[in-house]
Design a protein around this motif. Structure first.
Motif, short mmCIF file in Angstrom:
data_model
loop_
_atom_site.label_atom_id
_atom_site.label_comp_id
_atom_site.label_asym_id
_atom_site.label_seq_id
_atom_site.Cartn_x
_atom_site.Cartn_y
_atom_site.Cartn_z
N VAL A 1 0.91 -1.17 0.07
CA VAL A 1 0.10 0.03 -0.16
C VAL A 1 0.69 1.17 -0.17
O VAL A 1 1.88 1.42 0.77
CB VAL A 1 -0.91 0.01 1.32
N ILE A 2 0.63 2.28 -0.93
CA ILE A 2 1.26 3.20 -0.96
C ILE A 2 0.42 4.22 -0.10
O ILE A 2 -0.74 4.71 -0.51
CB ILE A 2 1.47 3.98 -2.44
N GLY A 3 1.00 4.74 1.14
CA GLY A 3 0.10 5.47 2.05
C GLY A 3 -0.06 6.95 1.47
O GLY A 3 0.37 7.51 0.51
N GLY A 4 -0.68 7.68 2.65
CA GLY A 4 -0.84 9.14 2.32
C GLY A 4 0.16 10.11 2.61
O GLY A 4 1.36 9.39 2.72
N TYR A 5 -0.09 11.16 2.43
CA TYR A 5 1.08 12.25 2.62
C TYR A 5 1.32 12.82 3.93
O TYR A 5 0.28 12.95 4.55
CB TYR A 5 0.64 13.52 1.52
N ASP A 6 2.50 12.96 4.25
CA ASP A 6 2.95 13.42 5.34
C ASP A 6 2.89 15.04 5.71
O ASP A 6 3.59 15.72 5.30
CB ASP A 6 4.41 13.05 5.64
N VAL A 7 1.67 15.53 5.91
CA VAL A 7 1.38 16.76 6.07
C VAL A 7 2.29 17.81 6.65
O VAL A 7 2.72 18.74 6.58
CB VAL A 7 -0.19 17.06 6.58
N GLN A 8 2.64 17.05 7.79
CA GLN A 8 3.90 17.90 8.65
C GLN A 8 4.87 18.45 7.95
O GLN A 8 5.54 19.52 8.47
CB GLN A 8 4.35 16.72 9.69
N LYS A 9 5.47 17.75 6.94
CA LYS A 9 6.48 18.37 6.20
C LYS A 9 6.40 19.70 5.52
O LYS A 9 7.13 20.55 5.51
CB LYS A 9 6.55 17.56 4.91
N LYS A 10 4.98 20.03 5.24
CA LYS A 10 4.66 21.52 4.85
C LYS A 10 3.99 22.25 5.97
O LYS A 10 3.95 23.41 5.80
CB LYS A 10 3.79 21.48 3.65
N TYR A 11 3.37 21.53 6.98
CA TYR A 11 2.40 22.40 7.80
C TYR A 11 2.97 21.88 9.27
O TYR A 11 2.19 20.77 9.67
CB TYR A 11 1.15 22.28 7.36
N THR A 12 4.02 22.57 9.74
CA THR A 12 4.56 21.69 11.15
C THR A 12 3.57 21.93 11.96
O THR A 12 4.04 21.15 12.98
CB THR A 12 5.85 22.78 11.42
N GLU A 13 2.72 22.86 12.01
CA GLU A 13 1.73 22.89 13.02
C GLU A 13 0.52 21.74 13.16
O GLU A 13 0.06 21.27 14.13
CB GLU A 13 0.58 23.91 12.99
#
Lengths: 486, 124, 445
Positions: free
Chosen positions: C406-418
């Protein structure tokens, strides 16, 4: 071929369909409950409703109203309409290249990163640069990126007053446009009587406000500027950088390299020199290469290789940033990669030699009937005629000649460019075409020159055999109809 | 090339008809011929303050976009909206197809404009 | 001679004779000796077709592809289904080996396709006129911003922080070189923070750029602030996923002045990031300020309908140093792809794709919450993508999923540290209940 080709909307009929989807297999919620009505579309969606055969036939019929390189000779100057090898298409459609997501983790796309890394290395070798970015999506986009790099370089040196880009009057129209978009003022220098950069004008244009000079060599007249080293030193001495517009790289592979001529920044057009299809106007790809002193300014990310494999390097504080989403037109890059591997070093040199041979052959065989204004040295991969003899003697313009060529099944050459040649007719045969093809084309152009003399009306009212005749462009622009109206 | 003696001209190919303190302007017959079929006119706004030499109008033909400059300084008081629907009027009769009227702020600028015969030399 | 070269050795000899030179080298006499390359290019030796296919096939297989791995990754590029006829029609040489339709008499195919493309984009977006396409969504958005600056003669662009960070990066690059000020507008509950927007509006603002559904997958409540923008005499630029427009209010209905977006989801493969296409559509008022190509309908002298490139004087090669955009091509083949895709799907089909995205993503959202491994972060409505907060770091979670194909979702923290451990999951119509259930099962294990 149908004389009257309907629009897809005109064959639409309510209730027809050309799609199949599996049933929605999750427990359904009521739309209005999960998304408030106020967010939902109110106007009907006027997309066509056709059967799959209707759709297939429609687009097949449309394709038949086009002329491509596979259909026939396409000597469109400055566009390098060479053969687009079929294997490139096959390779670019491998699942491992098309079905990969740009944000997948690096370890899952090592093959894709290797393609990008190798392309950087191979393009660097071909044009004599140190590093490439494959991000720009087209030639003009590459120019813009290169110019941004030049600006960033000067600013980083604390020399922010350099706000001028110098271009020759024979430059591609995109050069000044790209410079303007990158925030530069443009200074134009004249060509001399040989069609080359006038050195005195260039010297006069130099100042401590000049950021760089843009040149394509061979230039748009198809001539190699023999003074290139002197040009480079004039620009460098004034503190400017040399920008190479790589639209004409097809003439020089394995023979000479922009990096060795003194250029600091280069863009190449993969859709010209490196055989990727033009696609009816795109997608292209316009990678930008630089010498070491500019490498820090390249767009992010840059592909790097270490003991664990290939990685995307985003940590480059001096980078101009990004000019496009992700890493460029990857699908196009795969095609060019396949091409370079198909050709090898000997093949690429043969390409340039033959491209130049073919252009000179056309020049030699037509210059008694069409005016060849700059005939002081061999041309490179394209030759620029002028239709001014026909215009003056028979009132037949270059446009008329181009339109008459359509009747013989050819795509005409580029016309009215470069701007410094009146009634210009710019022929670029490419290396792919055989002597027989060239001979046939030459005989047709000779016949048209005869017709211009004996039956000018025939030429002026051409084309006579195409599916539509000359179209009314003025009305199209005055009262624009730019979409289907129900 | 058609020239009207009663008009004044500018090297950048505009004509001017002086009407008391107002200057009615258009482009010369020479200019329209070189531009080819005009397909669109971008008019200035009424009330705009302009200086002589300012680019105030853009004319588009099928193959070119051409800037038109204010021949005199002042305020734009009238524009020819008929050209929006029918830009080809400029090709049909360049001297009837006026584009704008400028109320002059410095009437002496008229003296700097060219006569028909001087303008003819410019075009040679 | 190489197989892609037309001449024989004998042809070469004859042609050189006609030209009147002794050898090929003589044709390069204007190249100074000092810049002549006196060695062979250092490149791999040429391979035969058979070797190439074998080598490149095996290279391609080192990539994990979305046939072998179930993809829940989106964030700007989406794994939608592509009907078989798209690829077949696209492969017609008359389309892909042609160039810009400079000679309309023998380019009616490309020209009509673009006309139909423009018409379909206008249908989707509810705008008056669309151009023939841009490089991608990011550059389309950037060109829209520049257009707004040029037509309002103002220098500041407000951009919602929930606009795709990749797109904003491109915008920032261009803006820097044109002295355009970019100001970000914060989000609240995943939607634009209207108070923050209000406080940042001023007489220098050329436009607001808002994306809907935005990077978090959330549908923006544009009607809550479009008057604010227009009362400030600024333009409203709306970026939208075209698939969503089958269900959601179009930019035109929402009062947008410019609509943009990436058209990848309309039948274009993921292709590791490109080629895609950007669409750009505007109101009638802005038509002549629009960058790029436009095709218009006209007639020939016999009254036959035909199509031509029109309004060309807006283009860079004519404006040269006065140009405000330098694009001189379009993504014609990708626009063709989109046109064929929209034709095949049609009105009903696109609706169904959108509906399935909506239903399946909501099912996935609920099921993932049920696993107890995620918590909610926003409550605003979403379309086919959503953000959850993962209990464990996203990279760990994704590694585990990858081992389970499974290719999982995107790591949002990379762009939105909050948004610590923020997880952006995309669920298109292609994902089955079984696949979603499998994802949830693997998350727990």
């Amino acid at each position: 071929m149908l004389k009257k080709q309907p629009l897809i909307f005109e064959i639409s009929k309510e209730g027809r369909k050309a799609y199949s989807l599996p049933k929605c297999d999750v427990p359904k919620s009521v739309n209005d409950e999960i998304i408030d009505k106020k967010y939902q579309r109110e106007t009907a969606l006027g997309l066509p409703e056709v059967s799959e055969l209707d759709a297939v036939r429609h687009f097949t019929q449309l394709s038949q109203r086009n002329h491509g390189v596979d259909s026939g000779f396409y000597p469109l100057g400055s566009c390098t309409m060479k053969y687009n090898p079929k294997i490139n298409e096959i390779v670019s459609r491998f699942d491992g290249f098309t079905k990969i997501h740009p944000l997948q983790s690096e370890e899952t796309v090592q093959g894709a990163l290797k393609v990008l890394y190798d392309m950087d290395e191979m393009l660097s070798e071909i044009v004599g640069m140190d590093q490439f970015s494959l991000q720009p999506a087209a030639g003009a986009h590459g120019e813009l990126t290169g110019l941004m790099i030049i600006k960033a370089y000067h600013e980083n040196r604390g020399d922010a007053k350099r706000n001028k880009i110098v271009v020759p009057d024979s430059a591609h129209g995109t050069n000044p446009a790209s410079a303007a978009v990158a925030g530069f003022d443009i200074v134009e220098v004249k060509s001399n009587e040989k069609g080359l950069v006038d050195l005195q004008s260039l010297k006069d244009a130099m100042s401590d406000e000049v950021a760089g000079f843009m040149l394509t060599n061979p230039n748009t007249l198809g001539l190699f500027d023999e003074n290139i080293l002197e040009i480079s030193s004039i620009v460098h001495e004034a503190g400017g950088l040399m920008y190479y517009d790589g639209a004409n790289t097809n003439a020089i592979m394995g023979i000479t390299r922009p990096g060795d001529m003194g250029f600091d920044v280069v863009h190449v057009n993969l859709h010209k020199t490196f055989s990727t299809p033009h696609g009816g106007g795109g997608p292209g790809s316009g990678p930008v290469g630089v010498k070491k002193h500019l490498a820090d300014f390249l767009p992010v990310p840059v592909i790097v290789k270490n003991e664990n494999g290939y990685k995307l390097d985003n940590d480059r504080p001096l980078s101009i940033g990004k000019v496009k989403s992700f890493y460029g037109n990857f699908g196009v890059i795969v095609r060019a990669y396949t091409y370079i591997l198909s050709m090898g070093p000997d093949g690429l040199k043969e390409v340039s030699e033959t491209a130049v041979l073919n252009a000179n052959y056309i020049a030699a065989k037509l210059k008694d009937v069409y005016h060849l204004p700059l005939d002081h040295s061999p041309c490179m991969h394209e030759c620029v005629f002028s239709g001014d003899w026909q215009k003056a003697e028979n009132g037949v313009s270059t446009l008329d000649i181009a339109k008459r060529l359509l009747d013989f099944g050819y795509h005409p050459p580029t016309i009215y460019f470069p701007l410094i040649v009146s009634e210009a007719l710019m022929i670029e045969p490419t290396e792919c075409e055989s002597k027989e093809t060239l001979d046939e084309f030459i005989s047709v152009l000779r016949q048209i020159a005869e017709e211009a003399k004996n039956d000018p009306e025939l030429v002026k009212t051409a084309p006579h055999t195409t599916i539509v005749s000359r179209l009314d462009e003025a009305t199209a622009a005055r009262k624009p109809i730019v979409k289907y109206m129900r | 090339m058609k020239l009207l003696d009663e008009l004044k001209y500018v090297e950048s190919h505009e004509w001017v008809k002086v009407e008391e303190n107002k200057a009615r302007m258009g482009i010369s017959d020479y200019a329209q011929e070189h531009l080819g079929e005009v397909v669109f006119v971008e008019l200035p706004e009424v009330g705009a303050t302009v200086a002589a030499g300012d680019q105030i109008i853009v004319l588009e033909s099928v193959k070119a976009a051409s800037d038109v400059y204010a021949p005199v300084s002042g305020t734009v008081v009238e524009i020819n909206e008929e050209l929006l629907d029918n830009p080809g009027l400029i090709n049909e009769s360049a001297y009837d197809a006026w584009i704008a009227v400028i109320e002059m702020s410095d009437a002496s600028e008229v003296d700097k404009l060219l006569s028909a015969s001087d303008y003819e030399k410019v075009c040679e | 001679m190489h197989r892609y070269i037309g001449n024989t050795d004998q042809d070469r000899v004859e042609m050189l004779k006609e030209i009147g030179v002794s050898d090929i080298k003589a044709l390069f006499s204007s190249v100074p000796d000092s810049v002549h390359l006196d060695r062979k290019l250092n490149l791999p030796v040429a391979l035969s077709e058979m070797e190439l296919i074998k080598n490149l096939k095996s290279l391609s297989k080192t990539n994990y592809n979305t046939d072998d791995y179930t993809c829940f990754l989106g964030a700007g590029a989406y794994d939608h289904f592509i009907p078989s006829a798209v690829g077949e029609l696209l492969s017609r040489q008359e389309f892909y080996t042609a160039y810009t339709p400079y000679q309309p008499e023998i380019s009616q195919g490309t020209l009509q396709v673009i006309f139909e493309y423009q018409s379909m984009i206008c249908e989707l977006t509810g705008m008056h006129v669309a151009n023939a396409s841009m490089y991608d969504g990011a550059t389309a958005m950037t060109e829209a911003a520049i257009m707004a600056v040029e037509s309002t003669k103002r220098k500041e662009i407000l951009v919602a922080k929930a606009v795709n960070p990749e797109d904003r990066k491109v915008l920032n690059t261009y803006a820097k070189f044109r002295d355009i000020v970019i100001t970000e507008v914060d989000y609240k509950n995943g939607q634009i923070d209207v108070d923050d927007l209000q406080s940042k509006l001023n007489s220098n603002v050329a436009a607001l750029i808002v994306q809907s559904p935005n990077f978090f997958g959330i549908v923006e409540n544009i009607e809550a602030f479009n008057d604010l923008i227009h009362n400030n005499k600024s333009l409203l630029i709306v970026s939208a996923d075209p698939i969503s427009l089958a269900l959601l209010k179009s930019p035109g209905e929402l009062g947008a002045d410019i609509a943009v977006g990436d058209g990848q989801s309309l039948g274009n493969p993921l292709n590791y990031g490109g080629p895609y296409l950007g669409y750009l559509a505007v109101t009638e008022k802005l038509m002549r300020k629009m960058p790029g190509r436009i095709v218009g309908q006209t007639t020939d002298k016999d009254g036959n309908r035909g199509f031509v490139l029109t309004l060309q004087t807006r283009e860079q090669h004519i404006r040269r140093e006065k140009a405000t955009s330098n694009i001189c091509s379009n993504q014609a083949l990708n626009a063709l792809t989109a046109t064929i895709y929209l034709t095949l799907l049609g009105k009903e089909g696109l609706n169904e794709v959108a509906e399935q995205c909506l239903q399946k993503s909501h099912y996935a959202y609920n099921e993932l919450i049920k696993t107890g491994k995620f918590s909610e972060v926003f409550s605003a409505p979403f379309f086919k993508e959503f953000v959850l907060i993962s209990e464990q770091p996203v990279s760990e979670l994704n590694n585990k999923l990858l081992q389970n194909n499974v290719i999982g979702g995107y790591d949002v923290q990379k762009k939105y540290t909050e948004l610590k451990n923020g997880y952006l999951v995309a669920v298109t119509e292609k994902r089955s209940k079984e696949e979603i259930d499998y994802l949830c099962e693997r998350v727990v294990k």
